[in-house]
Design a protein around this motif. Sequence first.
Motif, mmCIF file in Angstrom:
data_model
loop_
_atom_site.group_PDB
_atom_site.id
_atom_site.type_symbol
_atom_site.label_atom_id
_atom_site.label_comp_id
_atom_site.label_asym_id
_atom_site.label_seq_id
_atom_site.Cartn_x
_atom_site.Cartn_y
_atom_site.Cartn_z
ATOM 1 N N PRO A 209 0.849 -1.206 0.000
ATOM 2 C CA PRO A 209 0.000 0.000 0.000
ATOM 3 C C PRO A 209 0.875 1.243 0.000
ATOM 4 N N GLU A 210 0.338 2.342 -0.508
ATOM 5 C CA GLU A 210 1.148 3.544 -0.663
ATOM 6 C C GLU A 210 1.721 4.041 0.656
ATOM 7 N N TYR A 211 0.959 3.848 1.772
ATOM 8 C CA TYR A 211 1.454 4.371 3.043
ATOM 9 C C TYR A 211 2.619 3.548 3.591
ATOM 10 N N MET A 212 2.911 2.387 2.989
ATOM 11 C CA MET A 212 4.027 1.554 3.437
ATOM 12 C C MET A 212 5.256 1.699 2.553
ATOM 13 N N VAL A 213 5.172 2.523 1.521
ATOM 14 C CA VAL A 213 6.332 2.725 0.638
ATOM 15 C C VAL A 213 7.285 3.710 1.309
ATOM 16 N N PRO A 214 8.561 3.328 1.519
ATOM 17 C CA PRO A 214 9.498 4.248 2.174
ATOM 18 C C PRO A 214 9.645 5.551 1.402
ATOM 19 N N SER A 563 -20.544 7.818 6.191
ATOM 20 C CA SER A 563 -19.109 7.943 5.920
ATOM 21 C C SER A 563 -18.797 7.579 4.479
ATOM 22 N N PHE A 564 -17.660 8.081 3.997
ATOM 23 C CA PHE A 564 -17.226 7.753 2.630
ATOM 24 C C PHE A 564 -15.705 7.774 2.562
ATOM 25 N N GLU A 565 -15.166 7.135 1.545
ATOM 26 C CA GLU A 565 -13.736 7.171 1.257
ATOM 27 C C GLU A 565 -13.547 7.111 -0.256
ATOM 28 N N TRP A 566 -12.776 8.060 -0.786
ATOM 29 C CA TRP A 566 -12.529 8.126 -2.214
ATOM 30 C C TRP A 566 -11.057 7.857 -2.492
ATOM 31 N N SER A 567 -10.788 7.284 -3.647
ATOM 32 C CA SER A 567 -9.485 6.696 -3.947
ATOM 33 C C SER A 567 -8.379 7.730 -4.125
ATOM 34 N N ALA A 568 -7.150 7.222 -4.051
ATOM 35 C CA ALA A 568 -5.977 8.068 -4.295
ATOM 36 C C ALA A 568 -5.972 8.576 -5.736
ATOM 37 N N ASP A 569 -6.487 7.755 -6.662
ATOM 38 C CA ASP A 569 -6.530 8.182 -8.059
ATOM 39 C C ASP A 569 -7.431 9.400 -8.226
ATOM 40 N N LEU A 570 -8.619 9.358 -7.626
ATOM 41 C CA LEU A 570 -9.520 10.509 -7.711
ATOM 42 C C LEU A 570 -8.905 11.709 -7.005
ATOM 43 N N HIS A 571 -8.312 11.478 -5.857
ATOM 44 C CA HIS A 571 -7.641 12.561 -5.121
ATOM 45 C C HIS A 571 -6.568 13.212 -5.991
ATOM 46 N N GLU A 737 -11.317 11.123 2.492
ATOM 47 C CA GLU A 737 -12.335 10.433 3.278
ATOM 48 C C GLU A 737 -13.066 11.439 4.144
ATOM 49 N N GLY A 738 -14.197 11.027 4.640
ATOM 50 C CA GLY A 738 -14.962 11.944 5.473
ATOM 51 C C GLY A 738 -16.330 11.398 5.771
ATOM 52 N N SER A 739 -17.241 12.293 6.079
ATOM 53 C CA SER A 739 -18.594 11.899 6.442
ATOM 54 C C SER A 739 -19.549 13.038 6.118
ATOM 55 N N VAL A 740 -20.812 12.688 6.001
ATOM 56 C CA VAL A 740 -21.873 13.671 5.800
ATOM 57 C C VAL A 740 -22.796 13.595 7.014
ATOM 58 N N GLU A 741 -22.831 14.679 7.769
ATOM 59 C CA GLU A 741 -23.743 14.783 8.906
ATOM 60 C C GLU A 741 -25.060 15.375 8.402
ATOM 61 N N PHE A 742 -26.180 14.760 8.766
ATOM 62 C CA PHE A 742 -27.456 15.221 8.216
ATOM 63 C C PHE A 742 -28.535 15.218 9.292
ATOM 64 N N SER A 743 -29.534 16.059 9.056
ATOM 65 C CA SER A 743 -30.658 16.173 9.973
ATOM 66 C C SER A 743 -31.646 15.042 9.705
ATOM 67 N N THR A 744 -31.915 14.266 10.729
ATOM 68 C CA THR A 744 -32.895 13.193 10.576
ATOM 69 C C THR A 744 -34.327 13.723 10.611
ATOM 70 N N ASP A 745 -34.491 15.021 10.868
ATOM 71 C CA ASP A 745 -35.825 15.620 10.763
ATOM 72 C C ASP A 745 -36.357 15.516 9.340
ATOM 73 N N VAL A 756 -24.146 11.171 -1.548
ATOM 74 C CA VAL A 756 -22.694 10.973 -1.489
ATOM 75 C C VAL A 756 -22.211 10.257 -2.746
ATOM 76 N N ASP A 757 -22.942 9.233 -3.165
ATOM 77 C CA ASP A 757 -22.570 8.509 -4.383
ATOM 78 C C ASP A 757 -22.605 9.439 -5.603
ATOM 79 N N ARG A 758 -23.618 10.281 -5.676
ATOM 80 C CA ARG A 758 -23.728 11.192 -6.822
ATOM 81 C C ARG A 758 -22.603 12.236 -6.803
ATOM 82 N N LEU A 759 -22.229 12.686 -5.615
ATOM 83 C CA LEU A 759 -21.134 13.649 -5.517
ATOM 84 C C LEU A 759 -19.825 13.022 -5.992
ATOM 85 N N GLU A 760 -19.588 11.783 -5.615
ATOM 86 C CA GLU A 760 -18.372 11.101 -6.082
ATOM 87 C C GLU A 760 -18.409 10.924 -7.596
ATOM 88 N N ARG A 761 -19.592 10.565 -8.124
ATOM 89 C CA ARG A 761 -19.715 10.367 -9.575
ATOM 90 C C ARG A 761 -19.478 11.689 -10.309
#
Length: 908
Positions: A209-214, A563-571, A737-745, A756-761
Motif C-alpha cells: 500500500p502507498e502508506y508503506m512505501v518508504p 461515511s465515505f472514502e474516495w481513492s488516491a486516483d480521484l484525489h 475520506e470523510g462523512s456527511v452529517e445530516f438532519s434526521t428531521d 454521497v454517491d452522486r457527488l463522487e460520480r
Amino acid sequence: PTLTHLIVAGEACPPELAAQWAPGRQMLNAYGPTESTVCATMSPPLSATDTSHPPIGRPIQGTNVYVLDAGLQPVPVGVPGELYLAGAGVARGYLGRPGLTASRFVADPFAPGGTGARMYRTGDVVRWRADGQLEYLGRADDQVKIRGFRIEPDEIASVLTDHPTVAQAVVIAHEDRPGHKRLVAYVIPSDTGTPTTAALRSFAADRLPEYMVPSAVMVLDELPLTVNGKLDRRALPTPDHTAGTISRAPRTPAEEILCGLFAEVLGLTDIGAEDNFFDLGGHSLLATRLIARIRTTFGVELGVRTLFEAPTVAGLAHQVSGAGAARTALAPAQRPDTIPLSFAQARLWFLHRLEGPSPTYNMPLALRLTGHVDIPALEAALADVVARHESLRTVFPEIDGVPQQRILPVREARPQLTVTPVDASELDTALATAARHTFDLETDIPLWAQLLRVSAEEHTLVLVVHHIAGDGWSLRPLWRDVSTAYQARCAGQEPEWAELPVQYADYTLWQRDLLGNVEDPHSEISAQVEYWKQTLAGLPDRVSLPTDRPYPPIASYEGDTVSFEWSADLHTRLEELARQSGASLFMVANAALAALLTRMGGGQDIPIGAAIAGRTDQALDDLVGFFVNTLVLRTDTSGDPTFRQLLHHVRERSLDAYAHQDVPFEHLVETLNPARSLAHQPLFQVALVWQNALSPEVEIPGLLAVPEAISTDTAKFDISVHVVAHRDADHRPARLEGSVEFSTDVFDRSTVASLVDRLERLLDTVAADPDRRIGTIDLLAPAERQRLLVEWNTTPDPDANVSGEAVSIPELFARQVERVPDATAVVFGDHTLTYTELDTASNRLARLLITEGIGPERIVALALPKSADMIVAILAILKTGAAYLPIDPHYPTSRKEFMLHDAAPTLI
C-alpha cells in the motif's frame, strides 16, 4: 495462506477435504497420514527446510506457548502472530514500572478458570511451522504508527529483500522533528548489482500500500551493529528526503526566511525558492497559518489571495517587499471589569438561551486507555490543563441582560473526574450517553470528564468540551497538554510548560479593538460588512433540498452520519485540476457540491457555509478556544457553465471571502436580518468543512492510548459535508475520506448515501473532463439508470390488446360505451350525458370534422369555455385521428395569436 492444491498419499485431495482445509495438524490427523506423506502448496511456501526465517524450537516443559492475533485469538499454522508465554516461570511484572507491567503481563484466557494465571507478551512476531516448531519473524515492538496507519517495518524490509539487487534491508521510522515520522529504508546491495532509490521505491509501490512505501532509500556498504551483534539504530545515517528535489536555493534573505516558513508550516525539511506551496500539500488552512507567520516575521500584511496568486517562495518574496505594514499584533491586554463575549461565542450563547441546554454544540472526545491508570494523577492533570487555558474555566453569566465572560479562579474550576464502572458490552451505550452531556453555561465550566472503567487495565477517558470554549484546532494543544500534565503528575511533579503568550480573553478584546465599532462607517468591520451586504443581497431564504419529508415547525437537531472514502486516483486527479485552475481542493469540492445541489433541484443560487480557522495570529496556535468563523460562499450556477468555468467563479468568490473573513458570522446574521425560522439555520443550510486539523496522535507514557470514535448524534445544519485529504510520506495524494452529517428531521440515511454517491460520480466526471457542462453530467449509477429507464417501464398494460399493442383512447371509450351505455359520463351543472349520448354526439361532430379535411397529422384548436361541449369536441377530434390544441378563451389576444401562429391549426 490459502491452499491451492493438496495431495494425500500420492493421490488428489478429495474436494470435501480441500474445501475444509486449514493448515493444521488436527486436519491431517483426522485423515490419518503424517506430515511426510502430505505435500501442500501454499503462498508463501512453508516447509521444514525453509531457512528464510530462523526456527526457535518448541515449548519447553512447564511452559505454554501461544501465537495470538490482536484479539488474543490463536492463529493457524503459517500465519504470523505475537508470541505469548505462560506457565509457572512467568514473572509478576517489572519492578517499579506499573504501566509497562500492565501492557506486558496480561490475563491468560486459556488457563483453567479462577486460577488468576497470567501470560507474558514477548513482543516477538512468530509463526508455527508444519513440524510444530516456531519461526521467528521479527519484533512487534518495531511496529510504528504513521499518519494513523500501524505499520510493520519488517514486512516492508521483507519485500525489499525480494529485489534481486538487495541482500539485506532494514526499515525504520525516522522522526525529522517531533510528531513527524517518515519511513526510511537502508539496504545492502547483493552481488548482482547496486539498487537505485527510484527502482526500489517503484518495486515496493507495486507490492505494498502507498502508506508503506518508504519515502527515502539509502544504500549502505554494511549495517551498523552493536557489540552484541544487533542493529545499532542510532548509528544509521540521517536520510535526505529532498535530495534532488529542491528547485533552487534561495538567493535573498527574504527568500531564505520564506523557505524556512514554508518548511515549518508544511512540515518539510527543505524548500526551494521555486517550490509551489500548494503542490507541496498546502491548503486554505495552512495558507492562513503561513500568512500569520509572514505577518509576525516580516511585519507586513498580506492577504490569502496573494498566496494563491504567487504560491512560490520567489513570487511571495516579491510580494512581501511591496506589502504594507502589518495590523496590530495580538498581545496580552488590560482586562476591563466586564469582559464581553467574542463574536463567535455570542451566537452560541444566544442559541443556548434559545434552545436550552442541549448536546448540539458538544465536542465529545474519547480515548481508550490500556494499562494502569493513575486516577488521582489524571484528575490533577485535567485540573492543570483547565488552569492553563482560561477558556476552559470560563462561565457566561448574564448581567443586566448582557452576557459576559467570567473567568473562574483556578481553585473554583477544578474539574471533577467521574469514574463509572461499565461492562464491556455496555461501553458503546455509555459513550453515547456521555457525549450528550449538557452544560449550563452560566454556572458550569465548559469541560466535563468521565472515566469509564471496563476492568483494572481497560478504561476509556471521555472529555466533553462545549463548542463555546473550543474548536477542531484546539484538540492538538488540549491532548498534548493533558499528556504532559499526566506524565508530570505520575512522577509527583507539576507540569513544566512554556507560558502561553495570550489567553482567550486577550483575543476577545483584541478582536473588538481590531475590527472597531460597528457604528463607525470608517471602521474595518463596517467596510467588510458592506462587502457582505452586496455579495449576499437577494439570497434565497432556503435552498430546496431533496428532503424525504417536510421541515418540522421546530428543528430537533437530531442527526446521523454517512461515511465515505474516495481513492488516491480521484484525489490525484482532483488535485491536478485544482493546480491547473489556481484553486484549492476545497474550492473544487465547493464547486462540485454547488453543481450537485443545482442538479438535485436546489436552484441556481447556492449558498454554502464554510468554516475557516480564524486563527489569524501566530500567538493563537497553542491556545484552546473558539476561533472558527463561518463564511457564506454564494455560487451562481446559472447558464449551465462548464465545471472549469464554475470553479473559476468559486475561486474568485472564495478569495474575496477570505479577504473579508474577519466579520463574525453572528454579526453578519444580525446585520442582514434574513427571514428567521426555527426549522432551519439562516443564510445557508448546507455546510462544507475541510478538516485539515487532523486528530493528534496521543502519547501517554505507561499507557496505550487509542482515540475512540464518538458522536452526539446531532446535526447543526441540514447537511454538513466533512472531508479530510490524506497524503503519503512524499506529500502525494493518498485518499479523500470523510462523512456527511445530516438532519434526521428531513432526511433518511439512504437518501444521503445516494447524494454521497452522486457527488463522487460528479467529481470523477469533472476530474476527467472539466470542460463538460454541469447540466450534462450523468449522476445516475448504471443500476439506477436501468431501473428508471427499463425495469420500471416494463409493466404490463391492462388496456393493451391481445397482441400487446397499446390501445387508443377512442377504442377504450368504445369499450366503456359497450360495457355501461346508460351510465353517466359527463356532468356539467345541470346538464348530463350518458356514455351513449356522448358517443353519439362525438361521432356526429367527428364526421363533420372529417368532411372539413381533419384527420391524422392535423391540429384542431379548441377555443371553448369549460362545458360538456368541450368534452364532446375533444373526443370527436381524437376519433378523427387529429390532435387538439386547447386555448382558454380568456387568454390575452396576443397570447392566442401567438399560439395559433406557432401551432398553425387546420381548423378552429
